[in-house]
Design a protein around this motif. Sequence first.
Motif, PDB file in Angstrom:
ATOM      1  N   GLU A   1     -20.243  -9.814  -2.914  1.00  0.00           N
ATOM      2  CA  GLU A   1     -21.191  -8.792  -3.157  1.00  0.00           C
ATOM      3  C   GLU A   1     -22.317  -9.251  -4.408  1.00  0.00           C
ATOM      4  O   GLU A   1     -21.703  -9.642  -5.349  1.00  0.00           O
ATOM      5  CB  GLU A   1     -20.539  -7.581  -3.182  1.00  0.00           C
ATOM      6  CG  GLU A   1     -19.797  -7.377  -2.099  1.00  0.00           C
ATOM      7  CD  GLU A   1     -18.327  -7.514  -2.373  1.00  0.00           C
ATOM      8  OE1 GLU A   1     -17.132  -6.883  -1.590  1.00  0.00           O
ATOM      9  OE2 GLU A   1     -18.019  -8.555  -3.118  1.00  0.00           O
TER      10      GLU A   1
ATOM     11  N   CYS B   1     -23.932  -8.973   0.921  1.00  0.00           N
ATOM     12  CA  CYS B   1     -22.598  -9.577   0.789  1.00  0.00           C
ATOM     13  C   CYS B   1     -22.955 -10.993   1.795  1.00  0.00           C
ATOM     14  O   CYS B   1     -23.176 -10.997   2.911  1.00  0.00           O
ATOM     15  CB  CYS B   1     -21.777  -8.416   1.605  1.00  0.00           C
ATOM     16  SG  CYS B   1     -19.949  -9.193   2.169  1.00  0.00           S
TER      17      CYS B   1
ATOM     18  N   TRP C   1     -19.324  -1.676   4.603  1.00  0.00           N
ATOM     19  CA  TRP C   1     -19.441  -1.337   3.503  1.00  0.00           C
ATOM     20  C   TRP C   1     -18.542  -0.267   3.103  1.00  0.00           C
ATOM     21  O   TRP C   1     -18.312   1.061   3.590  1.00  0.00           O
ATOM     22  CB  TRP C   1     -20.810  -1.176   3.022  1.00  0.00           C
ATOM     23  CG  TRP C   1     -21.698  -2.081   2.843  1.00  0.00           C
ATOM     24  CD1 TRP C   1     -22.628  -2.592   3.843  1.00  0.00           C
ATOM     25  CD2 TRP C   1     -22.057  -3.102   1.763  1.00  0.00           C
ATOM     26  NE1 TRP C   1     -23.341  -3.667   3.529  1.00  0.00           N
ATOM     27  CE2 TRP C   1     -22.891  -4.171   2.108  1.00  0.00           C
ATOM     28  CE3 TRP C   1     -21.309  -2.991   0.436  1.00  0.00           C
ATOM     29  CZ2 TRP C   1     -23.402  -5.043   1.323  1.00  0.00           C
ATOM     30  CZ3 TRP C   1     -21.824  -4.106  -0.436  1.00  0.00           C
ATOM     31  CH2 TRP C   1     -23.013  -4.914   0.120  1.00  0.00           C
TER      32      TRP C   1
ATOM     33  N   CYS D   1     -18.097  -5.059   0.564  1.00  0.00           N
ATOM     34  CA  CYS D   1     -18.226  -5.314   1.828  1.00  0.00           C
ATOM     35  C   CYS D   1     -16.870  -5.791   2.565  1.00  0.00           C
ATOM     36  O   CYS D   1     -15.937  -6.343   1.918  1.00  0.00           O
ATOM     37  CB  CYS D   1     -19.023  -6.161   2.251  1.00  0.00           C
ATOM     38  SG  CYS D   1     -18.967  -7.921   1.461  1.00  0.00           S
TER      39      CYS D   1
END
Length: 130
Positions: free
Chosen positions: A6, A22, A36, A96
Amino acid sequence: QVQLVESGGGLVQAGGSLTLSCVVSGIPFDMKAMGWFRQATGKEREFVATINGDCGRTYYKDSLKGRFTVSRDNAKNTVNLQITSLKPEDTAVYYCQIGQTSQGLGPEDVQGSPSIIDSWGQGTRVTVSS
């Protein structure tokens, strides 16, 4: 080995915007759902948004609708999260996650869920000043 990296976090003033990214490696990306999540200091990790792996349909935590937009670029193995009108309560580390299938993720997938690959990255920190 699955890796999720990320980036894009930072310190912003309330009302500002950020786009988090990400990048996924080590696993086929284009048909997998992505999600997320975020975790504020002293709080549990929570679901933020997800995008399906097939039709690209998106879902958001109800309280975040309208300010958060998730998108994906399959050519770049990347999922993005645009956040506008940032609020101090958005301060958190954002992570993520990749799903096992194309079906979108949800609040039940914060950790240890069989629906996710469950290989968490370091996250990217977002700090919103008032």
